[in-house]
Scaffold this motif. Structure first.
Motif, PDB file in Angstrom:
ATOM      1  N   THR A   4       0.827  -1.197   0.000  1.00  0.00           N
ATOM      2  CA  THR A   4       0.000   0.000   0.000  1.00  0.00           C
ATOM      3  C   THR A   4       0.865   1.253   0.000  1.00  0.00           C
ATOM      4  O   THR A   4       0.659   2.160  -0.804  1.00  0.00           O
ATOM      5  CB  THR A   4      -0.873   0.013   1.264  1.00  0.00           C
ATOM      6  OG1 THR A   4      -1.443  -1.272   1.422  1.00  0.00           O
ATOM      7  CG2 THR A   4      -1.925   1.062   1.177  1.00  0.00           C
ATOM      8  N   ILE A   5       1.859   1.270   0.890  1.00  0.00           N
ATOM      9  CA  ILE A   5       2.711   2.457   0.979  1.00  0.00           C
ATOM     10  C   ILE A   5       3.480   2.641  -0.317  1.00  0.00           C
ATOM     11  O   ILE A   5       3.554   3.752  -0.849  1.00  0.00           O
ATOM     12  CB  ILE A   5       3.688   2.341   2.171  1.00  0.00           C
ATOM     13  CG1 ILE A   5       2.911   2.118   3.465  1.00  0.00           C
ATOM     14  CG2 ILE A   5       4.543   3.589   2.293  1.00  0.00           C
ATOM     15  CD1 ILE A   5       3.801   1.952   4.671  1.00  0.00           C
ATOM     16  N   PHE A  19       6.111  12.728   7.440  1.00  0.00           N
ATOM     17  CA  PHE A  19       5.198  11.751   6.848  1.00  0.00           C
ATOM     18  C   PHE A  19       5.559  10.346   7.338  1.00  0.00           C
ATOM     19  O   PHE A  19       4.675   9.548   7.664  1.00  0.00           O
ATOM     20  CB  PHE A  19       5.284  11.832   5.323  1.00  0.00           C
ATOM     21  CG  PHE A  19       4.324  10.927   4.611  1.00  0.00           C
ATOM     22  CD1 PHE A  19       2.959  11.080   4.764  1.00  0.00           C
ATOM     23  CD2 PHE A  19       4.793   9.919   3.781  1.00  0.00           C
ATOM     24  CE1 PHE A  19       2.072  10.244   4.109  1.00  0.00           C
ATOM     25  CE2 PHE A  19       3.922   9.080   3.126  1.00  0.00           C
ATOM     26  CZ  PHE A  19       2.561   9.242   3.290  1.00  0.00           C
ATOM     27  N   GLU A  68       6.898   9.644  10.177  1.00  0.00           N
ATOM     28  CA  GLU A  68       6.404   9.542  11.556  1.00  0.00           C
ATOM     29  C   GLU A  68       4.921   9.214  11.585  1.00  0.00           C
ATOM     30  O   GLU A  68       4.466   8.392  12.378  1.00  0.00           O
ATOM     31  CB  GLU A  68       6.633  10.854  12.307  1.00  0.00           C
ATOM     32  CG  GLU A  68       8.043  10.993  12.827  1.00  0.00           C
ATOM     33  CD  GLU A  68       8.252  12.310  13.548  1.00  0.00           C
ATOM     34  OE1 GLU A  68       7.282  12.900  14.054  1.00  0.00           O
ATOM     35  OE2 GLU A  68       9.414  12.754  13.595  1.00  0.00           O
ATOM     36  N   LEU A  69       4.173   9.868  10.689  1.00  0.00           N
ATOM     37  CA  LEU A  69       2.729   9.609  10.646  1.00  0.00           C
ATOM     38  C   LEU A  69       2.467   8.149  10.283  1.00  0.00           C
ATOM     39  O   LEU A  69       1.610   7.491  10.876  1.00  0.00           O
ATOM     40  CB  LEU A  69       2.060  10.540   9.625  1.00  0.00           C
ATOM     41  CG  LEU A  69       0.546  10.410   9.573  1.00  0.00           C
ATOM     42  CD1 LEU A  69      -0.088  11.081  10.769  1.00  0.00           C
ATOM     43  CD2 LEU A  69      -0.021  10.984   8.302  1.00  0.00           C
ATOM     44  N   LEU A  70       3.215   7.636   9.314  1.00  0.00           N
ATOM     45  CA  LEU A  70       3.040   6.238   8.915  1.00  0.00           C
ATOM     46  C   LEU A  70       3.418   5.306  10.063  1.00  0.00           C
ATOM     47  O   LEU A  70       2.762   4.289  10.292  1.00  0.00           O
ATOM     48  CB  LEU A  70       3.898   5.911   7.692  1.00  0.00           C
ATOM     49  CG  LEU A  70       3.520   6.616   6.388  1.00  0.00           C
ATOM     50  CD1 LEU A  70       4.456   6.185   5.263  1.00  0.00           C
ATOM     51  CD2 LEU A  70       2.083   6.313   5.997  1.00  0.00           C
ATOM     52  N   LEU A  71       4.470   5.684  10.802  1.00  0.00           N
ATOM     53  CA  LEU A  71       4.926   4.834  11.902  1.00  0.00           C
ATOM     54  C   LEU A  71       3.965   4.853  13.082  1.00  0.00           C
ATOM     55  O   LEU A  71       4.000   3.960  13.918  1.00  0.00           O
ATOM     56  CB  LEU A  71       6.307   5.283  12.379  1.00  0.00           C
ATOM     57  CG  LEU A  71       7.472   4.928  11.457  1.00  0.00           C
ATOM     58  CD1 LEU A  71       8.749   5.560  11.962  1.00  0.00           C
ATOM     59  CD2 LEU A  71       7.636   3.431  11.355  1.00  0.00           C
ATOM     60  N   SER A  72       3.109   5.877  13.156  1.00  0.00           N
ATOM     61  CA  SER A  72       2.145   5.896  14.246  1.00  0.00           C
ATOM     62  C   SER A  72       0.940   5.011  13.922  1.00  0.00           C
ATOM     63  O   SER A  72       0.029   4.880  14.730  1.00  0.00           O
ATOM     64  CB  SER A  72       1.701   7.324  14.556  1.00  0.00           C
ATOM     65  OG  SER A  72       0.897   7.817  13.512  1.00  0.00           O
ATOM     66  N   GLN A  73       0.932   4.409  12.747  1.00  0.00           N
ATOM     67  CA  GLN A  73      -0.116   3.448  12.383  1.00  0.00           C
ATOM     68  C   GLN A  73       0.363   2.042  12.771  1.00  0.00           C
ATOM     69  O   GLN A  73       1.552   1.829  12.957  1.00  0.00           O
ATOM     70  CB  GLN A  73      -0.387   3.494  10.870  1.00  0.00           C
ATOM     71  CG  GLN A  73      -0.601   4.882  10.305  1.00  0.00           C
ATOM     72  CD  GLN A  73      -1.768   5.599  10.941  1.00  0.00           C
ATOM     73  OE1 GLN A  73      -2.755   4.979  11.306  1.00  0.00           O
ATOM     74  NE2 GLN A  73      -1.653   6.912  11.109  1.00  0.00           N
ATOM     75  N   PRO A  74      -0.566   1.094  12.871  1.00  0.00           N
ATOM     76  CA  PRO A  74      -0.132  -0.262  13.221  1.00  0.00           C
ATOM     77  C   PRO A  74       0.650  -0.929  12.091  1.00  0.00           C
ATOM     78  O   PRO A  74       0.074  -1.598  11.234  1.00  0.00           O
ATOM     79  CB  PRO A  74      -1.452  -1.003  13.502  1.00  0.00           C
ATOM     80  CG  PRO A  74      -2.500  -0.203  12.831  1.00  0.00           C
ATOM     81  CD  PRO A  74      -2.028   1.207  12.805  1.00  0.00           C
ATOM     82  N   ILE A  75       1.935  -0.735  12.073  1.00  0.00           N
ATOM     83  CA  ILE A  75       2.791  -1.329  11.047  1.00  0.00           C
ATOM     84  C   ILE A  75       4.204  -1.436  11.615  1.00  0.00           C
ATOM     85  O   ILE A  75       4.599  -0.657  12.470  1.00  0.00           O
ATOM     86  CB  ILE A  75       2.775  -0.492   9.746  1.00  0.00           C
ATOM     87  CG1 ILE A  75       3.536  -1.209   8.639  1.00  0.00           C
ATOM     88  CG2 ILE A  75       3.332   0.888   9.971  1.00  0.00           C
ATOM     89  CD1 ILE A  75       3.399  -0.582   7.274  1.00  0.00           C
ATOM     90  N   ARG A  95       8.196  -1.133  11.857  1.00  0.00           N
ATOM     91  CA  ARG A  95       9.089  -0.047  11.469  1.00  0.00           C
ATOM     92  C   ARG A  95       9.792  -0.293  10.141  1.00  0.00           C
ATOM     93  O   ARG A  95       9.786   0.543   9.254  1.00  0.00           O
ATOM     94  CB  ARG A  95      10.158   0.136  12.530  1.00  0.00           C
ATOM     95  CG  ARG A  95       9.786   1.160  13.523  1.00  0.00           C
ATOM     96  CD  ARG A  95      10.992   1.579  14.300  1.00  0.00           C
ATOM     97  NE  ARG A  95      10.584   2.708  15.108  1.00  0.00           N
ATOM     98  CZ  ARG A  95      11.407   3.621  15.569  1.00  0.00           C
ATOM     99  NH1 ARG A  95      12.687   3.533  15.339  1.00  0.00           N
ATOM    100  NH2 ARG A  95      10.951   4.623  16.271  1.00  0.00           N
TER     101      ARG A  95
END
Lengths: 255, 242
Positions: A3-4, A72, A74-81, A83
């Motif tokens: 997705t990313i 950006f 950081e925002l992605l890392l604050s999602q359940p995924i 590192r």
């Protein structure tokens, strides 16, 4: 992770710098190949352009991109995924877009004007170098906090491999010319991805003997097939090692 | 809900957090206060797993934040600076995060409609003003109706109408029993929202108590007066609270 990659790629393919890079490469390759009837000469010019510009542009663009995308990320890392998935996804999207730019800018004109194994090898070289230098950019990004410092180091690394390394190599060969250092020189070349790429191309051009010390050595010691496999293997190590190091450092990095 | 035990973190020689112990419970709206460099952002980032704690433990619903990332599906995070890829459209940003959080299919799009972002769907992030980007960040945090909200300076850069809209939404979520953690320097914005206050200074937890309690101790009604009073007579007030 897919997705990313998908969404970051959609963003990068509309990036102006990448579009500009593609166009410049296309103009260069069409004009260089159009000047001379001898395709080998054209290929050699394109090889030199590739070896000089692809590393510099790739490492600079990638370093700047990673540092600019930090919020950006950081925002992605604050999602359940996990590192490392975020990091590898951003790396993949970046390399795919830069490689596409190279493949479109140099690969397609080559395919149309000079087809053959040499054209394929040159396109492969450009893509491999793109992977190597964005991998090094990633390492710079995870290692340093400061963007300006990171960009400075990126420029230094690119210049070291394009210019300084060969200078040191020549100085080494010159100082020890009385000794049998041929094997050692082949070994030293493995420490420069750009030299490896050059050797890989020259082995396929039948001008290896004319084009300097390293090409001749490779042909003499390794032969065309072994030489190619050796240099491709070394380049792949140049991609994987910085990438694994980056993931390791990033897993413990404070953002 | 969020339990922080003996959390310490230093950056080189600088100790950003010193032995923090806090237990945050559901239904609380906690305002994280403290001067610049007091460790607010480090505390938030530790909870999110962006900063790796040196010592101590953070658990969310009993789940440690250290190695397992799945706890983050409980959190909605709104960063202080919303910086997005230039050529991504608003729709793409929402689609990306939605696809990353497939576990939630029930979307709370109240803020997207309230901020009228649905009309700007095709605009690229580069073309948006800082305030509009802030609205995107806010909408993203609320999109999945998580049980914990972490909002870093949520109202900074928003116009009064949008700011009110966001505050109403925060209140609504607080009433729904969610845990809300807010940092803000605009104390008047926290009026009526915050139920508890955590005050950090030089990386140390000075106090963690209910707003009513602080009002009673200081004899002040308004939040900014309460805080000003505490900052002036810090040692005395701290003793009373403890």
């Amino acid at each position: 992770m897919k997705t990313i990659i998908k969404y970051v790629l959609l963003d990068l393919l509309r990036n102006r710098v990448i579009l500009f890079y593609t166009i410049i490469l296309a103009v260069l390759s069409v004009s260089v190949l159009g000047i001379d009837d001898n395709p080998t000469k054209g290929l050699l010019s394109l090889l030199n352009i590739t070896l000089l510009f692809v590393p510099l542009i790739t490492i600079l663009f990638s370093t700047i991109y990673f540092f600019n995308a930090i919020e950006f990320t950081e925002l992605l890392l604050s999602q359940p995924i996990k590192r490392n998935k975020v990091l590898l996804a951003e790396y993949s999207a970046l390399t795919v877009s830069l490689s596409t730019a190279y493949a479109v800018g140099i690969g397609i004109p080559l395919l149309l004007l000079v087809s053959g194994i040499e054209s394929f090898i040159l396109t492969l070289i450009g893509i491999l170098l793109t992977f190597v230098f964005s991998s090094l950019a990633l390492l710079i990004f995870v290692k340093f906090r400061d963007k300006t410092k990171g960009i400075g180091i990126a420029i230094a690394i690119a210049l070291f491999f394009t210019l300084l390394f060969d200078g040191f190599l020549l100085a080494f060969i010159y100082s020890f010319s009385d000794y049998p250092i041929d094997q050692a020189v082949v070994g030293i070349i493995a420490f420069n991805p750009i030299d490896l790429a050059r050797v890989l191309m020259l082995l396929h051009l039948d001008v290896a003997v004319l084009m300097g010390y390293s090409g001749a050595l490779f042909k003499k010691f390794l032969g065309s097939a072994t030489g190619s496999i050796f240099s491709i293997a070394c380049i792949i190590l140049w991609i994987i090692v910085p990438l694994l190091l980056s993931v390791r450092i990033f897993n413990r990095k404070d953002l | 809900m969020i339990k922080i035990e003996h959390l310490s973190k230093s950056f080189g020689k600088f100790a950003a957090l010193k032995d923090i112990n806090v237990h945050m419970r559901q239904g609380q709206a906690i305002s994280l206060l403290g001067p610049n460099g007091s460790g607010k952002t480090t505390l938030i980032k530790s909870i999110l797993g962006l900063v790796i704690p040196e010592k101590g433990n953070i658990t969310i619903n009993g789940q440690s934040v250290k190695h397992d990332w799945s706890y983050r599906s409980l959190i909605g995070y709104m960063p202080q600076i919303g910086h997005y890829p230039d050529n991504m459209t608003i729709d793409q940003v929402f689609a990306l995060i939605k696809e990353m959080r497939k576990d939630t299919q029930d979307y709370d799009e109240e803020l997207i409609r309230g901020f009228q972002l649905n009309k700007l769907g095709n605009k690229t992030m580069r073309s948006l003003s800082g305030g509009t980007r802030q609205k995107v960040s806010a909408s993203l945090a609320f999109l999945f109706s998580p049980s914990v909200y972490i909002l870093d300076e949520p109202t900074a850069g928003l116009d009064p109408v949008s700011s009110e809209l966001l505050k109403e939404k925060i209140l609504k979520e607080r009433e729904a029993g969610k845990l809300i953690l807010i940092t803000s320097h605009v104390l008047s914005d926290l009026e009526g929202i915050a139920s508890h206050i955590i005050y950090l200074q030089d990386g140390e937890l000075r106090f963690y108590s209910a707003v009513e309690e602080l009002q009673a101790v200081t004899g002040e009604e308004k939040l900014n007066k309460v805080i000003a009073h505490i900052m002036k007579n810090e040692s005395r007030v701290a003793k009373t609270i403890q």
